[in-house]
Design a protein around this motif. Structure first.
Motif, mmCIF file in Angstrom:
data_model
loop_
_atom_site.group_PDB
_atom_site.id
_atom_site.type_symbol
_atom_site.label_atom_id
_atom_site.label_comp_id
_atom_site.label_asym_id
_atom_site.label_seq_id
_atom_site.Cartn_x
_atom_site.Cartn_y
_atom_site.Cartn_z
ATOM 1 N N HIS A 1 20.565 121.247 -1.466
ATOM 2 C CA HIS A 1 20.359 120.911 -2.869
ATOM 3 C C HIS A 1 18.924 120.413 -3.078
ATOM 4 O O HIS A 1 18.209 120.129 -2.100
ATOM 5 C CB HIS A 1 21.364 119.850 -3.296
ATOM 6 C CG HIS A 1 22.793 120.280 -3.092
ATOM 7 N ND1 HIS A 1 23.383 121.241 -3.871
ATOM 8 C CD2 HIS A 1 23.733 119.889 -2.181
ATOM 9 C CE1 HIS A 1 24.627 121.426 -3.473
ATOM 10 N NE2 HIS A 1 24.870 120.628 -2.447
ATOM 11 N N PRO A 2 18.489 120.278 -4.326
ATOM 12 C CA PRO A 2 17.134 119.762 -4.566
ATOM 13 C C PRO A 2 16.937 118.394 -3.926
ATOM 14 O O PRO A 2 17.870 117.601 -3.796
ATOM 15 C CB PRO A 2 17.070 119.660 -6.097
ATOM 16 C CG PRO A 2 18.023 120.710 -6.578
ATOM 17 C CD PRO A 2 19.147 120.697 -5.588
ATOM 18 N N LEU A 3 15.706 118.136 -3.512
ATOM 19 C CA LEU A 3 15.356 116.829 -2.972
ATOM 20 C C LEU A 3 15.619 115.743 -4.004
ATOM 21 O O LEU A 3 15.541 115.987 -5.214
ATOM 22 C CB LEU A 3 13.870 116.807 -2.589
ATOM 23 C CG LEU A 3 13.440 117.695 -1.423
ATOM 24 C CD1 LEU A 3 11.931 117.882 -1.443
ATOM 25 C CD2 LEU A 3 13.883 117.084 -0.099
ATOM 26 N N GLU B 1 10.013 119.687 -14.607
ATOM 27 C CA GLU B 1 9.534 120.984 -15.091
ATOM 28 C C GLU B 1 9.974 122.114 -14.167
ATOM 29 O O GLU B 1 10.330 123.204 -14.606
ATOM 30 C CB GLU B 1 8.008 120.981 -15.199
ATOM 31 C CG GLU B 1 7.456 120.205 -16.364
ATOM 32 C CD GLU B 1 7.590 120.980 -17.672
ATOM 33 O OE1 GLU B 1 7.789 122.200 -17.629
ATOM 34 O OE2 GLU B 1 7.498 120.344 -18.738
ATOM 35 N N MET B 2 9.933 121.861 -12.852
ATOM 36 C CA MET B 2 10.264 122.879 -11.861
ATOM 37 C C MET B 2 11.721 122.797 -11.406
ATOM 38 O O MET B 2 12.120 123.442 -10.448
ATOM 39 C CB MET B 2 9.340 122.742 -10.647
ATOM 40 C CG MET B 2 7.867 122.950 -10.967
ATOM 41 S SD MET B 2 7.461 124.656 -11.473
ATOM 42 C CE MET B 2 7.318 124.463 -13.263
ATOM 43 N N GLU B 3 12.502 121.978 -12.090
ATOM 44 C CA GLU B 3 13.939 121.849 -11.853
ATOM 45 C C GLU B 3 14.271 121.490 -10.402
ATOM 46 O O GLU B 3 15.326 121.851 -9.879
ATOM 47 C CB GLU B 3 14.662 123.136 -12.271
ATOM 48 C CG GLU B 3 14.488 123.465 -13.745
ATOM 49 C CD GLU B 3 15.103 124.789 -14.136
ATOM 50 O OE1 GLU B 3 15.929 125.318 -13.367
ATOM 51 O OE2 GLU B 3 14.749 125.302 -15.214
ATOM 52 N N GLY B 4 13.343 120.801 -9.760
ATOM 53 C CA GLY B 4 13.589 120.301 -8.418
ATOM 54 C C GLY B 4 13.543 121.341 -7.318
ATOM 55 O O GLY B 4 13.847 121.036 -6.156
ATOM 56 N N VAL B 5 13.158 122.577 -7.638
ATOM 57 C CA VAL B 5 13.090 123.632 -6.618
ATOM 58 C C VAL B 5 11.822 123.416 -5.789
ATOM 59 O O VAL B 5 10.711 123.472 -6.308
ATOM 60 C CB VAL B 5 13.101 125.031 -7.250
ATOM 61 C CG1 VAL B 5 13.026 126.106 -6.159
ATOM 62 C CG2 VAL B 5 14.354 125.216 -8.094
#
Length: 376
Positions: free
Chosen positions: A218-220, A251-255
């Motif tokens: 999952h995202p950090l 902005e980058m949705e955590g990717v």
């Protein structure tokens, strides 16, 4: 190893530039050292390759295991898979002459060309598909070598779902049979296409059914990443406010890849011994999208009119992404029928331009998403 810009994009250079994943790394170590194979499923560019390489870089792993990372994303046949695997193996051990010769003695059907870089002295292995006459035999020999190695091998296949796209429908079964024979060797299977990976490992009709321990990436954690980014700025004599890092994350949705890319550019335009300007986020976004604009234009030109129409609609209207075939979405996107949407959507998914999550569909490239919306 010290690098000029500490926000590394798309590669692993060491612990210092790797953010968190403490629990995930510990999970991998626990499973592998206790004789279990692992499946890692996550969206593309979330950091699964970096996690595996970070795990391989741990002293407890380096000292006790041989590790091998093989990216098979670009493969389309068993022969290409074997070439990638064989080349990765031989490059890994090329500098150790006795080990290298033992490998060639076991993997008799591999006949690579070995050259040495005149400047660095590093060995380089050339191995093409054409040189592999019987890929099934070569694959069997490679697995024999894994088992005969003095140290236990941990072999990681990245983008493992690719084998489901091969013309042959026997590759999964063949690989599963070879892996079942392995007593020592451990395997990590990483993939970014959730539906294919889930089918491979969770369907009772498939050879790999329930053969691994599964983990998702999952995202950090946002706060952890903010601390990480602020530390990297401080260590280079610069400063950044956590609120700016948090905005980048959002902005980058955590990717991971996209967050790192944007932070890399913000760091690059921040003056020495200074802090980002008030418009640094906007300026960085403009710079990155500006460089990619021509590529984006060419990409759009390759798509059909309906594919372009749907891609723009998904970028512009969240409702279309959530329920692309609903009556409301058809009106928003300008499509007459759900069948037209489904056809275009299949093509966009196949091209990797759109990704599917529990929340629906979204444009995979976060910078392309903003370009499609006509701004940053």
């Amino acid at each position: 190893m010290k690098v000029a810009n500490p926000f590394i994009v798309g590669r692993y250079v060491g612990d210092e530039y790797f953010c968190d994943r403490v629990e995930e790394t510990a999970f991998l170590e626990k499973q592998v050292t206790n004789g279990r194979d692992v499946t890692i499923i996550s969206p593309r560019r979330m950091g699964k390759s970096g996690l595996i390489k970070h795990f391989f870089n741990k002293d407890s792993i380096k000292e006790n295991y041989e590790t091998l990372f093989v990216d098979i994303y670009a493969t389309a046949t068993l022969g290409e898979l074997v070439a990638h695997l064989g080349c990765a193996l031989l490059e890994k051990i090329a500098a150790r002459k006795s080990v290298f010769m033992k490998a060639l003695d076991v993997v008799k059907s591999l006949r690579p060309m070995l050259t040495w870089d005149a400047m660095s002295g590093e060995p380089s292995v050339e191995l093409t598909v054409g040189k592999i006459v019987r890929p099934e035999l070569t694959l069997d020999e490679i697995f024999q070598y894994f088992e005969q190695s003095e140290k236990t091998f941990i072999v990681a296949f990245d983008e493992f779902q690719q084998i489901m796209k091969y013309d042959s429908d026997t590759v999964e079964g063949r690989l599963r049979t070879l892996m079942q024979r392995c007593v020592k060797t451990r395997f990590i299977f990483a993939g970014s296409e959730q539906s294919l990976m889930t089918e491979m490992f969770q369907s009772s009709r498939k050879p790999f059914y329930q053969t691994t321990i599964a983990m998702s990436l999952h995202p950090l954690d946002r706060n952890v990443y903010c601390e990480f980014a602020c530390r990297l700025f401080k260590e280079r004599g610069k400063s950044v406010e956590p609120v700016l890092v948090s905005r980048v994350y959002e902005e980058m949705e955590g990717v991971t890849w996209f967050v790192q890319m944007l932070m890399n550019e913000i760091f690059a335009i921040t003056p020495e011994n200074g802090a980002p300007s008030d418009d640094a986020l906007h300026a960085a976004m403009v710079n990155i999208i500006g460089v990619q604009t021509e590529n984006y234009q060419e990409l759009m030109a390759r798509l059909s009119a309906r594919q372009r129409q749907l891609l723009c609609a998904i970028a512009a209207e969240p409702q279309v992404g959530r329920e692309p075939t609903s009556a409301a979405s058809l009106e928003l996107s300008g499509f007459k029928t759900a069948a037209m949407v489904q056809s275009a959507l299949r093509a966009l998914l196949k091209e990797g331009l759109v990704t599917k999550t529990a929340a629906g569909y979204s444009v995979y490239d976060k910078f392309l998403h903003r370009w499609l919306r006509g701004g940053v």
